[in-house]
Design a protein around this motif. Structure first.
Motif, PDB file in Angstrom:
ATOM      1  N   LYS A   1       0.836  -1.192   0.000  1.00  0.00           N
ATOM      2  CA  LYS A   1       0.000   0.000   0.000  1.00  0.00           C
ATOM      3  C   LYS A   1       0.869   1.240   0.000  1.00  0.00           C
ATOM      4  O   LYS A   1       2.053   1.186   0.388  1.00  0.00           O
ATOM      5  CB  LYS A   1      -0.938   0.013   1.208  1.00  0.00           C
ATOM      6  N   TYR A   2       0.283   2.337  -0.436  1.00  0.00           N
ATOM      7  CA  TYR A   2       0.968   3.626  -0.392  1.00  0.00           C
ATOM      8  C   TYR A   2       0.498   4.388   0.833  1.00  0.00           C
ATOM      9  O   TYR A   2      -0.706   4.502   1.097  1.00  0.00           O
ATOM     10  CB  TYR A   2       0.679   4.439  -1.650  1.00  0.00           C
ATOM     11  N   PHE A   3       1.464   4.919   1.595  1.00  0.00           N
ATOM     12  CA  PHE A   3       1.166   5.665   2.806  1.00  0.00           C
ATOM     13  C   PHE A   3       1.593   7.109   2.584  1.00  0.00           C
ATOM     14  O   PHE A   3       2.790   7.418   2.623  1.00  0.00           O
ATOM     15  CB  PHE A   3       1.920   5.055   3.997  1.00  0.00           C
ATOM     16  N   PRO A   4       0.669   8.040   2.326  1.00  0.00           N
ATOM     17  CA  PRO A   4       1.055   9.446   2.117  1.00  0.00           C
ATOM     18  C   PRO A   4       1.556  10.083   3.405  1.00  0.00           C
ATOM     19  O   PRO A   4       1.026   9.821   4.487  1.00  0.00           O
ATOM     20  CB  PRO A   4      -0.248  10.096   1.641  1.00  0.00           C
ATOM     21  N   CYS A   5       2.570  10.934   3.283  1.00  0.00           N
ATOM     22  CA  CYS A   5       3.158  11.609   4.439  1.00  0.00           C
ATOM     23  C   CYS A   5       3.155  13.115   4.213  1.00  0.00           C
ATOM     24  O   CYS A   5       2.999  13.598   3.093  1.00  0.00           O
ATOM     25  CB  CYS A   5       4.598  11.135   4.676  1.00  0.00           C
ATOM     26  N   ARG A   6       3.357  13.841   5.285  1.00  0.00           N
ATOM     27  CA  ARG A   6       3.450  15.289   5.197  1.00  0.00           C
ATOM     28  C   ARG A   6       4.866  15.712   4.831  1.00  0.00           C
ATOM     29  O   ARG A   6       5.830  15.128   5.315  1.00  0.00           O
ATOM     30  CB  ARG A   6       3.044  15.924   6.527  1.00  0.00           C
ATOM     31  N   ASN A   7       4.957  16.714   3.977  1.00  0.00           N
ATOM     32  CA  ASN A   7       6.237  17.307   3.602  1.00  0.00           C
ATOM     33  C   ASN A   7       6.470  18.516   4.500  1.00  0.00           C
ATOM     34  O   ASN A   7       5.791  19.528   4.365  1.00  0.00           O
ATOM     35  CB  ASN A   7       6.227  17.714   2.131  1.00  0.00           C
ATOM     36  N   ILE A   8       7.420  18.416   5.417  1.00  0.00           N
ATOM     37  CA  ILE A   8       7.645  19.495   6.380  1.00  0.00           C
ATOM     38  C   ILE A   8       8.890  20.316   6.033  1.00  0.00           C
ATOM     39  O   ILE A   8       9.437  21.011   6.880  1.00  0.00           O
ATOM     40  CB  ILE A   8       7.734  18.952   7.816  1.00  0.00           C
ATOM     41  N   ALA A   9       9.330  20.240   4.771  1.00  0.00           N
ATOM     42  CA  ALA A   9      10.488  21.034   4.342  1.00  0.00           C
ATOM     43  C   ALA A   9      10.175  22.519   4.413  1.00  0.00           C
ATOM     44  O   ALA A   9       9.017  22.944   4.259  1.00  0.00           O
ATOM     45  CB  ALA A   9      10.893  20.659   2.920  1.00  0.00           C
ATOM     46  N   THR A  10      11.199  23.324   4.640  1.00  0.00           N
ATOM     47  CA  THR A  10      11.035  24.777   4.682  1.00  0.00           C
ATOM     48  C   THR A  10      10.570  25.321   3.336  1.00  0.00           C
ATOM     49  O   THR A  10       9.764  26.260   3.273  1.00  0.00           O
ATOM     50  CB  THR A  10      12.356  25.444   5.081  1.00  0.00           C
ATOM     51  N   GLU A  11      11.057  24.723   2.250  1.00  0.00           N
ATOM     52  CA  GLU A  11      10.670  25.114   0.893  1.00  0.00           C
ATOM     53  C   GLU A  11      10.090  23.895   0.172  1.00  0.00           C
ATOM     54  O   GLU A  11      10.770  23.261  -0.647  1.00  0.00           O
ATOM     55  CB  GLU A  11      11.861  25.688   0.137  1.00  0.00           C
ATOM     56  N   PRO A  12       8.852  23.539   0.463  1.00  0.00           N
ATOM     57  CA  PRO A  12       8.275  22.303  -0.071  1.00  0.00           C
ATOM     58  C   PRO A  12       8.090  22.289  -1.583  1.00  0.00           C
ATOM     59  O   PRO A  12       7.903  21.220  -2.157  1.00  0.00           O
ATOM     60  CB  PRO A  12       6.926  22.205   0.657  1.00  0.00           C
ATOM     61  N   ASN A  13       8.156  23.465  -2.232  1.00  0.00           N
ATOM     62  CA  ASN A  13       8.079  23.497  -3.689  1.00  0.00           C
ATOM     63  C   ASN A  13       9.386  23.066  -4.335  1.00  0.00           C
ATOM     64  O   ASN A  13       9.426  22.755  -5.530  1.00  0.00           O
ATOM     65  CB  ASN A  13       7.725  24.904  -4.182  1.00  0.00           C
ATOM     66  N   GLU A  14      10.461  23.053  -3.535  1.00  0.00           N
ATOM     67  CA  GLU A  14      11.791  22.748  -4.056  1.00  0.00           C
ATOM     68  C   GLU A  14      12.364  21.443  -3.532  1.00  0.00           C
ATOM     69  O   GLU A  14      13.247  20.851  -4.147  1.00  0.00           O
ATOM     70  CB  GLU A  14      12.758  23.888  -3.712  1.00  0.00           C
ATOM     71  N   GLU A  15      11.889  20.973  -2.403  1.00  0.00           N
ATOM     72  CA  GLU A  15      12.447  19.771  -1.779  1.00  0.00           C
ATOM     73  C   GLU A  15      11.412  19.153  -0.851  1.00  0.00           C
ATOM     74  O   GLU A  15      10.332  19.701  -0.654  1.00  0.00           O
ATOM     75  CB  GLU A  15      13.717  20.119  -0.992  1.00  0.00           C
TER      76      GLU A  15
END
Length: 251
Positions: free
Chosen positions: A33-47
């Motif tokens: 299964k795929y488990f979606p996670c939160r992206n907590i990067a400072t610049e989430p559009n770039e990393e």
């Protein structure tokens, strides 16, 4: 990769666009299964930086067998950091270009060359090349201390080399021999913030060709923003040296 997982990744990428989505592929018994996670990067559009709490929650549900992230408005070609982190995690990485929809998988090779590796702070940097040399040349596993961006410019964070070397099994010596760690000051700083491996007059590295010839002596190091390399140890590098460290198991 199974169709229902690809569909789930695409749905997540679309929902997070133009930010990078990130998640995990899990094995739950015989199913995946795929488990979606939160992206907590400072610049989430770039990393992306995957939320550690989400990772822990995923592990409660199954075995992590892959790491996923998207490249918004870009190809699925892995960056230098992607390749380095794939090696560090020892897991397949799945990269989805979005909205193009191309999915690419990269797998760890199990061995990153000591020379000409790209710089990725905290993963492939000066301390990483030191750790890898000790493991490959001597079978000595050094602690992998966390390195946050900018630690080398802050006196409060200068403990990586100055305060940890004894606990890591090193002792200070007066003159180097092959395999010793050379700790230096580089840039505008007042404390040691860079390290390399003293090779003496023999530039040979475990498992790879150095392509370097000459009288030496040589040091293997990985300077910020540059590929790892061999340098002749003398002149300004000698002047920047602050500690010569020898591991107790290397005697």
């Amino acid at each position: 990769m199974r169709k229902h997982i690809i569909a789930a990744i695409q749905s997540h990428a679309a929902a997070e666009y133009p930010k990078e989505c990130c998640g995990l592929v899990l094995a739950v018994g015989l199913a995946q299964k795929y488990f979606p996670c939160r992206n907590i990067a400072t610049e989430p559009n770039e990393e992306f930086r995957l939320d550690p709490e989400d990772y822990a929650a995923a592990e409660d549900q199954g075995q992590v067998i892959g790491i996923v992230h998207s490249h918004p408005d870009a190809t699925s070609r892995p960056s230098s950091r992607d390749l380095a982190m794939c090696e560090a995690t020892a897991l397949p990485w799945h990269i989805l270009s979005w909205p193009e929809g191309d999915l690419r998988t990269i797998t760890p090779t199990g061995s990153t060359p000591l020379l000409k590796r790209p710089f990725v702070h905290g993963v492939q940097d000066c301390f990483a090349v030191v750790r890898d040399f000790y493991m490959r040349a001597m079978g000595i596993e050094l602690p992998n201390y966390q390195r946050t961006d900018g630690w080398w410019e802050s006196a409060e964070n200068a403990s990586l080399y100055e305060q940890h070397y004894k606990a890591a099994g090193f002792e200070q010596v007066d003159s180097p021999q092959r395999g010793d760690m050379i700790v230096m000051e580089v840039g505008r700083t007042a404390h040691p913030n860079h390290a390399g491996i003293y090779l003496g007059t023999d530039p040979a590295l475990p498992g790879e060709e150095s392509g370097v010839f000459g009288p030496g002596p040589f040091v293997l190091h990985h300077l910020y923003g540059r590929p790892s390399e061999l340098i002749v140890y003398g002149g300004p590098w000698l002047q920047r040296t602050r500690l010569i460290l020898r591991h107790k198991e290397a005697r």
